[in-house]
Design a protein around this motif. Structure first.
Motif, PDB file in Angstrom:
ATOM      1  N   PRO A  75       0.893  -1.333  -0.047  1.00  0.00           N
ATOM      2  CA  PRO A  75       0.019  -0.055  -0.074  1.00  0.00           C
ATOM      3  C   PRO A  75       0.895   1.210   0.143  1.00  0.00           C
ATOM      4  CG  PRO A  75      -0.827  -1.393   1.673  1.00  0.00           C
ATOM      5  CD  PRO A  75       0.344  -2.026   1.206  1.00  0.00           C
ATOM      6  N   ALA A  76       1.992   1.329   0.889  1.00  0.00           N
ATOM      7  CA  ALA A  76       2.753   2.601   0.914  1.00  0.00           C
ATOM      8  C   ALA A  76       3.419   2.823  -0.438  1.00  0.00           C
ATOM      9  CB  ALA A  76       3.597   2.014   2.112  1.00  0.00           C
ATOM     10  N   LEU A  77       3.820   2.029  -1.412  1.00  0.00           N
ATOM     11  CA  LEU A  77       4.267   2.227  -2.571  1.00  0.00           C
ATOM     12  C   LEU A  77       3.409   2.192  -3.716  1.00  0.00           C
ATOM     13  CD1 LEU A  77       7.743  -0.110  -2.182  1.00  0.00           C
ATOM     14  CD2 LEU A  77       7.476   2.382  -1.822  1.00  0.00           C
ATOM     15  N   GLY A  78       2.100   1.962  -3.349  1.00  0.00           N
ATOM     16  CA  GLY A  78       1.148   2.012  -4.559  1.00  0.00           C
ATOM     17  C   GLY A  78       1.099   0.901  -5.427  1.00  0.00           C
ATOM     18  N   ILE A  79       1.597  -0.217  -4.880  1.00  0.00           N
ATOM     19  CA  ILE A  79       1.501  -1.474  -5.731  1.00  0.00           C
ATOM     20  C   ILE A  79      -0.021  -2.010  -5.603  1.00  0.00           C
ATOM     21  CG2 ILE A  79       2.320  -3.733  -5.879  1.00  0.00           C
ATOM     22  CD1 ILE A  79       4.971  -2.665  -4.715  1.00  0.00           C
ATOM     23  N   MET A  80      -0.405  -2.231  -4.192  1.00  0.00           N
ATOM     24  CA  MET A  80      -1.782  -2.748  -4.054  1.00  0.00           C
ATOM     25  C   MET A  80      -2.493  -2.263  -2.668  1.00  0.00           C
ATOM     26  SD  MET A  80      -1.124  -7.089  -4.725  1.00  0.00           S
ATOM     27  CE  MET A  80      -2.967  -7.245  -4.062  1.00  0.00           C
ATOM     28  N   LYS A  81      -3.723  -2.035  -2.874  1.00  0.00           N
ATOM     29  CA  LYS A  81      -4.570  -1.508  -1.620  1.00  0.00           C
ATOM     30  C   LYS A  81      -4.379  -2.530  -0.490  1.00  0.00           C
ATOM     31  CE  LYS A  81      -8.010   1.143  -4.321  1.00  0.00           C
ATOM     32  NZ  LYS A  81      -9.238   1.300  -4.521  1.00  0.00           N
ATOM     33  N   GLY A  82      -4.272  -1.852   0.760  1.00  0.00           N
ATOM     34  CA  GLY A  82      -4.111  -2.829   2.009  1.00  0.00           C
ATOM     35  C   GLY A  82      -5.325  -3.856   2.110  1.00  0.00           C
ATOM     36  N   LYS A  83      -6.395  -3.424   1.743  1.00  0.00           N
ATOM     37  CA  LYS A  83      -7.659  -4.380   1.643  1.00  0.00           C
ATOM     38  C   LYS A  83      -7.513  -5.394   0.668  1.00  0.00           C
ATOM     39  CE  LYS A  83     -10.730  -1.257  -0.683  1.00  0.00           C
ATOM     40  NZ  LYS A  83     -12.208  -0.648  -0.643  1.00  0.00           N
ATOM     41  N   GLU A  84      -6.827  -5.069  -0.530  1.00  0.00           N
ATOM     42  CA  GLU A  84      -6.602  -6.161  -1.639  1.00  0.00           C
ATOM     43  C   GLU A  84      -5.488  -7.275  -1.191  1.00  0.00           C
ATOM     44  OE1 GLU A  84      -5.766  -3.664  -4.808  1.00  0.00           O
ATOM     45  OE2 GLU A  84      -7.976  -3.307  -5.216  1.00  0.00           O
ATOM     46  N   VAL A  85      -4.490  -6.699  -0.416  1.00  0.00           N
ATOM     47  CA  VAL A  85      -3.240  -7.696   0.006  1.00  0.00           C
ATOM     48  C   VAL A  85      -3.738  -8.642   1.210  1.00  0.00           C
ATOM     49  CG1 VAL A  85      -1.092  -7.664   0.836  1.00  0.00           C
ATOM     50  CG2 VAL A  85      -1.787  -5.589  -0.449  1.00  0.00           C
ATOM     51  N   ALA A  86      -4.394  -8.193   2.181  1.00  0.00           N
ATOM     52  CA  ALA A  86      -4.677  -8.863   3.519  1.00  0.00           C
ATOM     53  C   ALA A  86      -5.394 -10.273   2.813  1.00  0.00           C
ATOM     54  CB  ALA A  86      -5.702  -8.137   4.321  1.00  0.00           C
ATOM     55  N   PRO A  87      -6.495 -10.313   2.116  1.00  0.00           N
ATOM     56  CA  PRO A  87      -7.279 -11.365   1.691  1.00  0.00           C
ATOM     57  C   PRO A  87      -6.265 -12.559   1.033  1.00  0.00           C
ATOM     58  CG  PRO A  87      -8.689  -9.461   0.919  1.00  0.00           C
ATOM     59  CD  PRO A  87      -7.177  -9.008   1.499  1.00  0.00           C
ATOM     60  N   VAL A  88      -5.193 -11.992   0.317  1.00  0.00           N
ATOM     61  CA  VAL A  88      -4.207 -12.888  -0.260  1.00  0.00           C
ATOM     62  C   VAL A  88      -3.649 -13.743   0.701  1.00  0.00           C
ATOM     63  CG1 VAL A  88      -2.147 -13.134  -2.035  1.00  0.00           C
ATOM     64  CG2 VAL A  88      -3.886 -11.158  -2.065  1.00  0.00           C
ATOM     65  N   TYR A  89      -3.663 -13.432   1.874  1.00  0.00           N
ATOM     66  CA  TYR A  89      -2.896 -14.250   2.943  1.00  0.00           C
ATOM     67  C   TYR A  89      -3.622 -15.591   3.408  1.00  0.00           C
ATOM     68  CZ  TYR A  89       0.989 -11.084   3.652  1.00  0.00           C
ATOM     69  OH  TYR A  89       2.071 -10.423   3.603  1.00  0.00           O
ATOM     70  N   VAL A  90      -4.848 -15.538   3.149  1.00  0.00           N
ATOM     71  CA  VAL A  90      -5.921 -16.570   3.543  1.00  0.00           C
ATOM     72  C   VAL A  90      -6.633 -17.316   2.353  1.00  0.00           C
ATOM     73  CG1 VAL A  90      -7.733 -17.290   5.222  1.00  0.00           C
ATOM     74  CG2 VAL A  90      -5.953 -15.509   5.821  1.00  0.00           C
ATOM     75  N   ASN A  91      -6.473 -18.428   2.247  1.00  0.00           N
ATOM     76  CA  ASN A  91      -7.304 -19.017   1.039  1.00  0.00           C
ATOM     77  C   ASN A  91      -7.529 -20.626   1.210  1.00  0.00           C
ATOM     78  OD1 ASN A  91      -4.662 -20.191  -0.055  1.00  0.00           O
ATOM     79  ND2 ASN A  91      -4.405 -18.189  -0.057  1.00  0.00           N
ATOM     80  N   TYR A  92      -8.039 -21.251   0.450  1.00  0.00           N
ATOM     81  CA  TYR A  92      -8.311 -22.755   0.825  1.00  0.00           C
ATOM     82  C   TYR A  92      -7.058 -23.572   0.924  1.00  0.00           C
ATOM     83  CZ  TYR A  92      -6.885 -24.483  -3.664  1.00  0.00           C
ATOM     84  OH  TYR A  92      -6.261 -24.881  -5.029  1.00  0.00           O
ATOM     85  N   ILE A  93      -5.949 -23.157   0.292  1.00  0.00           N
ATOM     86  CA  ILE A  93      -4.477 -23.809   0.611  1.00  0.00           C
ATOM     87  C   ILE A  93      -4.172 -23.805   1.953  1.00  0.00           C
ATOM     88  CG2 ILE A  93      -1.989 -23.869   0.118  1.00  0.00           C
ATOM     89  CD1 ILE A  93      -3.384 -25.061  -2.053  1.00  0.00           C
ATOM     90  N   ILE A  94      -4.409 -22.598   2.673  1.00  0.00           N
ATOM     91  CA  ILE A  94      -4.105 -22.445   4.269  1.00  0.00           C
ATOM     92  C   ILE A  94      -5.040 -23.419   4.965  1.00  0.00           C
ATOM     93  CG2 ILE A  94      -4.146 -20.860   6.023  1.00  0.00           C
ATOM     94  CD1 ILE A  94      -1.950 -20.173   4.102  1.00  0.00           C
ATOM     95  N   PHE A  95      -6.139 -23.468   4.712  1.00  0.00           N
ATOM     96  CA  PHE A  95      -7.109 -24.283   5.195  1.00  0.00           C
ATOM     97  C   PHE A  95      -6.708 -25.850   5.062  1.00  0.00           C
ATOM     98  CE2 PHE A  95      -9.435 -20.079   5.640  1.00  0.00           C
ATOM     99  CZ  PHE A  95      -9.471 -20.323   6.960  1.00  0.00           C
ATOM    100  N   LEU A  96      -6.395 -26.004   3.812  1.00  0.00           N
ATOM    101  CA  LEU A  96      -6.044 -27.456   3.459  1.00  0.00           C
ATOM    102  C   LEU A  96      -4.794 -27.658   4.461  1.00  0.00           C
ATOM    103  CD1 LEU A  96      -5.532 -30.152   2.087  1.00  0.00           C
ATOM    104  CD2 LEU A  96      -4.359 -28.609   0.266  1.00  0.00           C
TER     105      LEU A  96
END
Length: 521
Positions: A75-96
């Motif tokens: 977010p600080a460098l304008g690459i992705m919004k913070g609210k877009e980065v956070a969900p990437v950390y948790v997905n079905y692979i994590i729950f697997l």
């Protein structure tokens, strides 16, 4: 399944150098990358990637802490919004990973893994070479499903008990080769067994998610790396490697005389100490078997013209179910069934698994996964993947076998000194971009890289199993290097050959042809 992160109370010089080198490199790329205008975000993304790579490689700060960098810098460098980065950390692979780990912890809690190991070792035999093979098969099988670290610790305890009895019977000097071969066999097979399944080792899981992030159109087209599909490739690879490693250890590097046969009573005593299989063990065994079946046969299994339809295809909403759904569902069963004493009396254990088990989940590995996923997403979003790939278009038309050998060699020796998970998560997004630019099927590069990350056999620091076995005090670094360098080189050849033989059929890869879903619009 899983790796441990080494920490120390005082950072060595290499960590301090890595810390400042990472920061200096980051600042230089941010301000002097030479990429301006609309493409300036590529330079900023490259800066973040280099910072994370240097910190991961040098272990400048805890690996999990480095994994949090995208949450701040994207977010600080304008690459992705913070609210877009956070969900990437948790997905079905994590729950697997979480669901699979909970089932593994249930096996450990009720000693099912120990019973399985002793049963396999007893069946194979007690002559020196057979004993080593039995320990390797047991270790590899357990490592397919539970943490390779936990597997190595458990098998080390059994192995040391056997070695002690052997030394008392035949003398330390005469049993030296058997001791080294047995212990190295445990360390190496813990890593090799993890290659056979998606949950067996973090690099395999990282591959699945980074592939999806790099090629979202593949998922939409129904091209998914499934558990059963992976086993069609991973299991034969593991078995071939196990056979070669066993032969190298027992026939080439550390041969033992056949008159060192171990008394069967030693293993029988170990089995008797477990008692009869109790209610809890039976429940965990049933859940474990059901989970494995559901994972393997969820989707259609196709090998050439032969195909087995997956069970999810017969359900109304079967397409909504993934491997993570299965893992969490089966783990939840263990929180619902009351535990009993082994003699059948009710005890205050509560259920087969209770709330305390969540303290044992390696959350640092989960953060490491998330950081890698965020890095891959940043590569794609910023355009860095395409920029990197465009510099490797010259690879188009290169021999496939040469590319695979080069990747396997580089990754194998790099992971001798770095975390295999971190290494995989740094390299895979780049390989995805290179494959697209060179018009090569992405999995021709990505799968060998992920597998090679589990093929570090030379150094104690290369993998947790290596470190655990070395800590026993019965292995010298020179002995591990002597066997490890041979096995490293052989593993490069084996991974290349097995992948080129099975990969195209198992993963529907057409060498020399870029799939439609990999072509950027």
């Amino acid at each position: 399944m899983g790796e441990s992160i080494r920490t120390s109370n005082r950072a060595p010089a290499s960590k301090r150098i890595g810390f400042w080198f990472g920061i200096v490199t980051f600042l230089l790329l941010v301000f002097f990358s030479g990429i301006e205008g609309e493409n300036a975000v590529i330079g900023r993304m490259a800066a973040v990637a280099m910072l994370m790579a240097i910190w991961w490689i040098t272990d400048a700060i805890p690996l999990a802490a480095t994994s949090l960098v995208p949450l701040v810098l994207f977010p600080a460098l304008g690459i992705m919004k913070g609210k877009e980065v956070a969900p990437v950390y948790v997905n079905y692979i994590i729950f697997l990973f979480i669901g699979g780990f909970l089932i593994a912890l249930a096996m450990e809690r009720w000693n099912l893994h120990r019973r399985i190991a002793l049963r396999i070792v007893s069946l194979v035999g007690t002559k020196p070479s057979r004993l080593v093979l039995g320990f390797m098969l047991a270790t590899a099988f357990l490592s397919m499903w539970i943490s390779n670290t936990a597997t190595a610790i458990m098998m080390l305890a059994i192995g040391l008990a056997v070695i002690k009895q052997t030394e008392e019977s035949f003398g330390v000097e005469k049993t030296a080769n058997l001791s080294v071969a047995l212990l190295l066999g445990i360390a190496y097979s813990a890593s090799i067994g993890g290659m056979a399944t998606l949950v067996g080792t973090p690099p395999n899981l990282a591959l699945v998610r980074i592939f999806e992030l790099s090629f979202p159109a593949a998922h939409e087209a129904g091209y998914i790396l499934s558990f059963g599909q992976w086993m069609l490739f991973g299991l034969p690879l593991s078995l071939v490697l196990l056979g070669i490693v066993w032969a190298v250890l027992t026939r080439v590097v550390f041969p033992s005389s056949n008159d060192l046969e171990i008394a069967p009573e030693i293993l029988e005593d170990e089995k008797r100490s477990l008692g009869k299989m109790g209610f809890e063990e039976k429940v965990v065994a049933g859940v474990f078997a059901a989970t494995a079946f559901l994972w393997v046969f969820r989707r259609d299994l196709t090998l050439g013209s032969f195909s087995i339809p997956g069970w999810s295809g017969f359900l109304p909403f079967g397409s909504f179910i993934d491997d993570g759904t299965i893992a969490v569902s089966m783990a939840l069963v263990l929180f619902l069934i009351p535990a009993k004493k082994k003699d059948g009396e009710t005890e205050s254990h509560g259920t087969i698994l209770d709330g305390g088990v969540f303290r044992k989940i390696p959350w640092h590995i989960i953060l490491l996964f998330g950081g890698g996923f965020a890095l891959a997403k940043g590569f794609q979003t910023s355009g860095l993947s395409e920029w990197v790939g465009n510099h490797f278009t010259s690879l188009e038309g290169s021999p496939t076998w040469l590319i695979v050998v080069s990747i396997c060699t580089g990754i194998t020796f790099l992971t001798e000194l770095t975390s295999n998970t971190a290494t995989t998560e740094m390299i895979l997004p780049l390989l995805a971009a290179i494959a697209t630019a060179a018009k090569i099927h992405p999995l021709l590069l990505m799968i060998p890289a992920a597998v090679a990350a589990s093929c570090a056999f030379m150094m104690p620091v290369a993998t947790p199993p290596n470190a655990i076995i070395f800590a026993s005090g019965k292995i010298r670094i020179a002995q591990m290097v002597k066997a490890g360098i041979i096995i490293n080189l052989l593993s490069i050849a084996v991974v290349t050959i097995v992948f080129l033989l099975l990969g195209p059929s198992v993963f529907q890869i057409e060498p020399g042809m870029l799939p439609e879903w990999a072509i950027k619009p």
